[in-house]
Write a protein that holds these residues in place. Structure first.
Motif: not given
Length: 222
Positions: A13-36
């Protein structure tokens, strides 16, 4: 050893939660980089004495940036629930957290982009303009290259902030380590789950900061 220190932690469960956090962070960072980056460049170019100088556009864009930058993230999540449901079809899960993460972080990064662009030597920009360079050429050959270390440093800070945002988003069911710490840890009085979630979040933050600092150092030619 770990099972004794963290008896209530389910590592799958901890591994799955870690993946979810990394997924949300990486996707939002890439889009934030472009928009920002786009918003920051627009703010810079529409400011007085610049190529697209326009008081109305500059004022409206700056006002929107300041408004969204000032709203606490947890409040922003609640305000965006109808928009998120319309866009994603649900208000729960990792994808449902992305609109709020991006809208919360993009204005923050846009302001950092503007600050970085204002630090560029005006003589370099004027030289490019005097040689008849197009606006697109000035953006990609002058503005971005000249401010690259500051831009990378800024997106690094933003990515670190996004990790914290994902933890807050987890409280309303977005998944990730924040959700795990709150549901499985805090609500069930399992301090070891909260502690382990915090440790993993800190590791993610340290890795992001290390990568950002390394790239910034490589691109800084001063």
């Amino acid at each position: 050893m770990l099972s004794q220190l963290f008896p209530n932690v389910k590592w799958e469960t901890m591994s799955e939660a870690t993946y979810q956090t990394i997924y949300m962070t990486s996707v939002s960072t890439v889009i934030t980089l472009i928009l920002g980056l786009a918003i920051g460049i627009l703010l810079f170019l529409t400011s007085p004495n610049q190529m697209w100088a326009n008081k109305i556009v500059h004022f409206l864009t700056g006002s929107l940036v300041n408004i969204f930058r000032s709203i606490p993230f947890i409040v922003l999540i609640i305000l965006l629930i109808p928009f998120t449901k319309f866009l994603v079809g649900t208000i729960r899960g990792t994808n449902a957290a992305l609109p709020a993460l991006i809208i919360g972080a993009a204005p923050f990064y846009a302001r950092m982009v503007l600050i970085a662009l204002r630090e560029i030597d005006k003589g370099v920009i004027e030289a490019a303009r005097s040689m008849g360079a197009k606006t697109s050429t000035i953006i990609f050959k002058v503005l971005i290259p000249e401010s690259l270390p500051a831009l990378i440093s800024g997106i690094t800070v933003t990515a670190v902030a996004l990790v914290g945002y994902t933890a807050m988003a987890g409280i309303i069911g977005a998944g990730g380590l924040g959700n795990l710490a709150f549901i499985e840890g805090f609500q069930r009085s399992r301090d070891d789950v909260v502690l382990m979630s915090t440790i993993v979040i800190l590791v993610i933050v340290f890795v992001i900061q290390w990568i950002g600092d390394a790239i910034t150092a490589r691109t800084d030619k001063r």
